[in-house]
Scaffold this active site. Structure first.
Site, mmCIF file in Angstrom:
data_model
loop_
_atom_site.group_PDB
_atom_site.id
_atom_site.type_symbol
_atom_site.label_atom_id
_atom_site.label_comp_id
_atom_site.label_asym_id
_atom_site.label_seq_id
_atom_site.Cartn_x
_atom_site.Cartn_y
_atom_site.Cartn_z
ATOM 1 N N ASP A 51 0.840 -1.201 0.000
ATOM 2 C CA ASP A 51 0.000 0.000 0.000
ATOM 3 C C ASP A 51 0.877 1.255 0.000
ATOM 4 O O ASP A 51 0.384 2.376 -0.046
ATOM 5 C CB ASP A 51 -1.007 0.008 1.162
ATOM 6 C CG ASP A 51 -0.339 -0.073 2.519
ATOM 7 O OD1 ASP A 51 0.896 -0.190 2.583
ATOM 8 O OD2 ASP A 51 -1.070 -0.016 3.539
ATOM 9 N N SER A 52 2.214 1.050 -0.019
ATOM 10 C CA SER A 52 3.134 2.166 -0.266
ATOM 11 C C SER A 52 2.898 2.740 -1.664
ATOM 12 O O SER A 52 3.413 3.808 -1.995
ATOM 13 C CB SER A 52 4.597 1.706 -0.110
ATOM 14 O OG SER A 52 4.825 0.519 -0.842
ATOM 15 N N ASP A 90 -1.074 -6.057 -0.094
ATOM 16 C CA ASP A 90 -1.534 -5.414 1.141
ATOM 17 C C ASP A 90 -3.039 -5.197 1.125
ATOM 18 O O ASP A 90 -3.577 -4.662 0.144
ATOM 19 C CB ASP A 90 -0.872 -4.029 1.289
ATOM 20 C CG ASP A 90 0.424 -4.096 2.072
ATOM 21 O OD1 ASP A 90 0.612 -5.035 2.861
ATOM 22 O OD2 ASP A 90 1.265 -3.183 1.881
ATOM 23 N N LYS A 120 -1.431 -9.402 2.862
ATOM 24 C CA LYS A 120 -0.704 -8.977 4.071
ATOM 25 C C LYS A 120 -1.581 -7.986 4.829
ATOM 26 O O LYS A 120 -2.211 -7.114 4.224
ATOM 27 C CB LYS A 120 0.636 -8.331 3.699
ATOM 28 C CG LYS A 120 1.391 -7.753 4.903
ATOM 29 C CD LYS A 120 2.852 -7.487 4.594
ATOM 30 C CE LYS A 120 3.128 -6.177 3.883
ATOM 31 N NZ LYS A 120 2.730 -4.969 4.635
ATOM 32 N N GLU A 122 -1.627 -5.475 8.498
ATOM 33 C CA GLU A 122 -0.799 -4.866 9.545
ATOM 34 C C GLU A 122 -1.471 -5.009 10.912
ATOM 35 O O GLU A 122 -2.643 -4.654 11.063
ATOM 36 C CB GLU A 122 -0.603 -3.373 9.256
ATOM 37 C CG GLU A 122 0.217 -3.089 8.022
ATOM 38 C CD GLU A 122 0.450 -1.593 7.810
ATOM 39 O OE1 GLU A 122 0.069 -0.769 8.669
ATOM 40 O OE2 GLU A 122 1.017 -1.252 6.757
ATOM 41 N N GLU A 189 8.983 -4.366 10.630
ATOM 42 C CA GLU A 189 9.418 -3.068 10.093
ATOM 43 C C GLU A 189 9.970 -2.180 11.200
ATOM 44 O O GLU A 189 9.319 -1.961 12.229
ATOM 45 C CB GLU A 189 8.233 -2.377 9.395
ATOM 46 C CG GLU A 189 8.618 -1.008 8.816
ATOM 47 C CD GLU A 189 7.629 -0.476 7.784
ATOM 48 O OE1 GLU A 189 6.679 -1.193 7.408
ATOM 49 O OE2 GLU A 189 7.820 0.677 7.350
HETATM 50 O O1 KIV Z 1 3.550 -1.112 1.678
HETATM 51 C C1 KIV Z 1 4.730 -1.476 1.733
HETATM 52 O O2 KIV Z 1 5.547 -1.180 0.868
HETATM 53 C C2 KIV Z 1 5.138 -2.282 2.888
HETATM 54 C C3 KIV Z 1 6.599 -2.516 3.059
HETATM 55 C C4 KIV Z 1 7.264 -1.291 3.538
HETATM 56 C C5 KIV Z 1 6.867 -3.683 3.940
HETATM 57 O O3 KIV Z 1 4.324 -2.709 3.645
#
Ligand code: KIV
Length: 271
Positions: A51-52, A90, A120, A122, A189
């Site tokens: 989600d980055s 994510d 994934k 969080e 992280e």
């Molecule tokens: O969204 C992302 O890029 C991440 C990584 C920083 C692990 O969750």
């Protein structure tokens, strides 16, 4: 007779075996077809459609605004490029917290509409029910502890997490819980290297670190950081392998100049 070379796909089992054999796992984010194709060709083990994307693709300050539809768009683009890597996607903010039914629906949409291999999420104890429900549908889940950017407004800062004993103990407990309920791997992280090493030793599922030292079972970076496309983000843990921001800028400046000088296109570059 044509001879097809079988591509050995990376699965969650392959990652477990890699941990057992002490082989490090390389993971990188990707958000589009063209880059994902290069990373897969380079034999990256895991691609994270992170989600980055909210930051590096859409220009938002945090990861919170990205939507499920947008994540599915990025994930489908990546999946079309992949022959070998395991693809993790994510679940974006607001699509799984506090409602396990919604979490399952979100995960199913990602798997069905993008063709991704896993998701994934969080967090720890507070999202346990959501993870259990997703796992019950046969969807592999990767956990994510330590600095969890979707909670930035709770933390108030992107500083290293779990430096204090109480938070470190909580992280160890939650890491074990995530393993026990069936997560196939865990992102750690921005936590102290000694803590990440300890967690990695205690777990039999692979840990993937970002800003967590070399004692984890693998590493992940945001590809735009590794390639030097992002310019103003220089945390201590980041190693830049290229300076693409500058290289692309130079190339584009040259192109502009060539167009203005009527140097491009030349005789060979026209019909
Ligand atoms: O969204 C992302 O890029 C991440 C990584 C920083 C692990 O969750």
């Amino acid at each position: 007779m044509s001879i097809h070379k079988e591509v050995k796909k990376v699965t969650t089992h392959v990652l477990h075996n890699m941990k057992e054999k002490g082989e490090k796992i390389a993971m990188l984010t990707a958000y589009d077809y063209s880059m994902a194709r290069i990373y897969d060709d380079a034999k990256i083990d895991v691609i994270l459609v992170g989600d980055s994307a909210s930051n590096v693709m859409a220009g938002h300050e945090t990861t919170l605004p990205i939507t499920l539809d947008q994540m599915i768009y990025h994930a489908s683009s990546v999946i079309r490029a992949i022959k070998r890597a395991l693809v993790v996607v994510d679940l974006p903010f607001g699509t799984y917290q506090g409602n396990s039914r919604k979490a399952l629906e979100s995960a199913i949409r990602i798997m069905k509409e993008s063709g991704a291999h896993s998701v994934k999420l969080e967090g720890g104890e507070e999202i346990k029910e959501s993870i259990v429900r997703i796992l019950s549908a046969g969807i592999p889940v990767m956990g994510h502890l330590g600095l969890t950017p979707q909670s930035i407004y709770k933390f108030g800062t992107y500083q290293v997490r779990a430096k204090e004993e109480a938070e470190a103990q909580k992280l160890i407990t939650e890491a074990k819980m995530l393993q026990d309920i069936g997560c196939f791997g865990l992102v750690l992280e921005k936590i102290p290297a000694s803590l990440a090493t300890e967690v990695s030793k205690q777990l039999h599922i692979p840990t993937i670190g970002i800003g967590a030292g070399s004692g984890t079972d693998g590493q992940v970076l945001v590809s735009h950081d590794l390639l030097g496309i992002t310019k103003d983000f220089s945390p201590r843990f980041l190693r830049r392998y290229l300076s693409l921001y500058d290289d692309v800028k130079i190339a584009v400046e040259q192109y502009i100049q060539d167009v203005r000088d009527v140097d491009f296109p030349n005789e060979k570059e026209q019909y």
